[in-house]
Write a protein that holds these residues in place. Structure first.
Motif, PDB file in Angstrom:
ATOM      1  N   PHE A   1       0.830  -1.196   0.000  1.00 16.62           N
ATOM      2  CA  PHE A   1       0.000   0.000   0.000  1.00 16.62           C
ATOM      3  C   PHE A   1       0.866   1.248   0.000  1.00 16.62           C
ATOM      4  CE2 PHE A   1      -2.857  -3.195   1.720  1.00 16.62           C
ATOM      5  CZ  PHE A   1      -4.034  -2.932   1.030  1.00 16.62           C
TER       6      PHE A   1
ATOM      7  N   GLN B   1      -2.511   6.784   0.704  1.00 23.82           N
ATOM      8  CA  GLN B   1      -3.954   6.616   0.608  1.00 23.82           C
ATOM      9  C   GLN B   1      -4.612   7.882   0.045  1.00 23.82           C
ATOM     10  OE1 GLN B   1      -5.768   4.637   3.956  1.00 23.82           O
ATOM     11  NE2 GLN B   1      -7.620   5.875   3.790  1.00 23.82           N
TER      12      GLN B   1
ATOM     13  N   TYR C   1      -7.488   2.960  -1.138  1.00 26.48           N
ATOM     14  CA  TYR C   1      -6.582   2.555  -0.057  1.00 26.48           C
ATOM     15  C   TYR C   1      -5.112   2.764  -0.415  1.00 26.48           C
ATOM     16  CZ  TYR C   1     -10.659   0.093   1.894  1.00 26.48           C
ATOM     17  OH  TYR C   1     -11.890  -0.224   2.408  1.00 26.48           O
ATOM     18  N   GLY C   2      -4.827   2.971  -1.696  1.00 26.46           N
ATOM     19  CA  GLY C   2      -3.437   3.132  -2.128  1.00 26.46           C
ATOM     20  C   GLY C   2      -2.778   1.832  -2.539  1.00 26.46           C
TER      21      GLY C   2
ATOM     22  N   PRO D   1      -4.693   0.460   5.194  1.00 31.70           N
ATOM     23  CA  PRO D   1      -5.824   1.203   5.768  1.00 31.70           C
ATOM     24  C   PRO D   1      -6.541   0.375   6.822  1.00 31.70           C
ATOM     25  CG  PRO D   1      -6.399   0.363   3.623  1.00 31.70           C
ATOM     26  CD  PRO D   1      -4.942   0.061   3.806  1.00 31.70           C
TER      27      PRO D   1
END
Length: 456
Positions: free
Chosen positions: A101, A104, A219-220, A246
């Motif tokens: 991730f 975000q 959420y990235g 997240p």
């Protein structure tokens, strides 16, 4: 007549008594020149030895020489540490783990003005019970949040057997994007219940796969992870601007598992389910998600069982090829195979297929036949100093997961014979004194597997 000058008898006796006895004559020893030289050399040797002892005693207590001895000792210790580092230093650096991730995106606004006009709230306003308990229905969203958290919302909707679109979209957004963990978890439990195969509730609106994928993007989630064979890929926690996974990812995983368990709603297609398996593999590679390993495995098992028997044969190969071309060819590929840990036949099938496709990608050869691949592995000279034993270890573990308990190879004795030859090469041609990185791991792993093959 006696001579007057002669001594008297008693005088002669006294003289004999007082006369010292004659000394015994001794034989004189002749001392030669050689004896004198030897004596001189012995004396010099004694003096030299005495001088050395005195000097050594003096040197022992010399501060300057103590520093020299300490420096030599430190140099010796450092040399030993370097040699030990050659044995195990690199092995400790090669860890699995990727930063899945990134940064975000801004979460969507969760304002739902249409909730005030939903049928559920209107029924409360016209209910005689409300006049008795005086519920604060005018604040519609806050009122529904309390019902959602304490479980009454599900009970009410289960009684009426209907979930309106406004309620469905509102709870879905709370599940995926709410910053309050209690609301996200409660909304997730709500959706798991209404999607249950035993539930008879009518749902006016269902979130499709596009909603699931959109949530990941917000959420990235990074789908462009490196796939090169290197230990220099980006590890977790290397991006200081990234806050990690997240909070809502737990609810996302649980919701995906619930979606694939009900085919009657057609929320997810076969190709989308294949993509979900790849996404779940990525999540397994993030060390920050180790605490979610249990629900990740449950979700993986649910997605694998989503396919029909007819679909699975083709989908399994497609998933394996997709994973092989995306996962980095280092310790992360071993973590990938390890994450498919189910004991059912489909999980075993997927694990074998993924291990095989990754092995072919690592070797970078055109051969896809088992016999050709094993002969290529056997041809690698592991005794050469230039041989990368880290890669050999990767090949060894991948081959193990591909070949062992593979029903398609049980009737091919030549495969088992070649596998045994390869294991003997790895266990016997790498000596116990080999200081190369991963030498001990390759030798120990091959020896262990060789015992299992010889017992059959």
């Amino acid at each position: 007549m006696m001579d007057v000058d002669e001594p008297l008898d008693f005088e002669s006796e006294d003289h004999r008594l007082r006369k010292a006895p004659a000394a015994t004559k001794r034989r004189k020893k002749v001392i030669g020149l050689d004896d004198l030289v030897n004596d001189h050399l012995k004396e010099n040797k004694k003096l030299e030895l005495k001088s050395k002892r005195a000097k050594a005693r003096k040197d022992y207590f010399s501060d300057e020489d103590d520093d020299i001895r300490e420096a030599k000792l430190s140099e010796c210790v450092e040399k030993c540490q370097q040699e030990m580092g050659q044995i195990s230093g690199d092995e400790e650096i090669c860890l699995w783990g990727l930063q899945v991730f990134g940064k975000q995106k801004t979460l969507p606004q969760l304002a739902f003005h249409e909730l005030g006009s939903c049928g559920l709230l209107q029924s409360f306003r016209g209910n005689e019970l409300n006049s008795l308990v005086e519920l604060d229905i005018e604040k519609g969203e806050a009122f529904l949040e309390r019902l959602l958290v304490n479980g009454w919302l599900l009970k009410l909707l289960d009684t009426c057997g209907h979930v309106e679109k406004s309620i469905a979209t509102w709870t879905c957004n709370l599940m995926l994007y709410s910053e309050q963990e209690v609301l996200s978890a409660s909304a997730c439990d709500f959706w798991i219940s209404i999607l249950s195969p035993t539930s008879k509730i009518k749902i006016d609106w269902l979130p499709k796969y596009s909603e699931i994928k959109r949530a990941l993007e917000i959420y990235g989630f990074r789908s462009d992870l490196p796939s090169k064979f290197s230990s220099d890929v980006e590890m977790v926690n290397t991006d200081s601007d990234c806050g990690g996974p997240p909070q809502n990812i737990r609810a996302w995983i649980k919701y995906v598992a619930a979606c694939v368990q009900v085919r009657k709603y057609s929320i997810i297609s076969t190709s989308e389910a294949e993509e979900l398996i790849v996404v779940l593999i990525y999540l397994f590679l993030d060390r920050l998600l180790l605490g979610l390993s249990v629900i990740l495995r449950e979700c993986m098992h649910s997605v694998i069982n989503f396919f029909t028997d007819k679909e699975w044969s083709t989908s399994c190969e497609e998933v394996a090829k997709s994973i092989a071309c995306r996962v980095p060819k280092d310790m992360n590929c071993l973590r990938t195979v390890e994450s498919i840990s189910g004991v059912d036949e489909r999980s075993k099938h997927l694990r074998r297929a993924v291990a095989f496709q990754i092995l072919v990608a690592c070797l970078d050869i055109k051969a896809t036949d088992a016999e050709e691949i094993l002969r290529f592995l056997i041809s690698i000279n592991v005794k050469e100093k230039s041989c990368d034993l880290f890669k050999i270890y990767i090949y060894l573990v991948l081959s193990e997961n591909w070949l062992l308990h593979n029903p398609t190879l049980e009737d091919k004795p030549v495969i088992h014979k070649l596998w045994g030859v390869y294991l003997r090469h790895c266990s016997c041609q790498i000596t116990s004194t080999d200081l190369r990185s991963y030498a001990s791991k390759v030798r120990s792993k091959a020896s262990y597997l060789l015992q299992g093959t010889s017992s059959k």
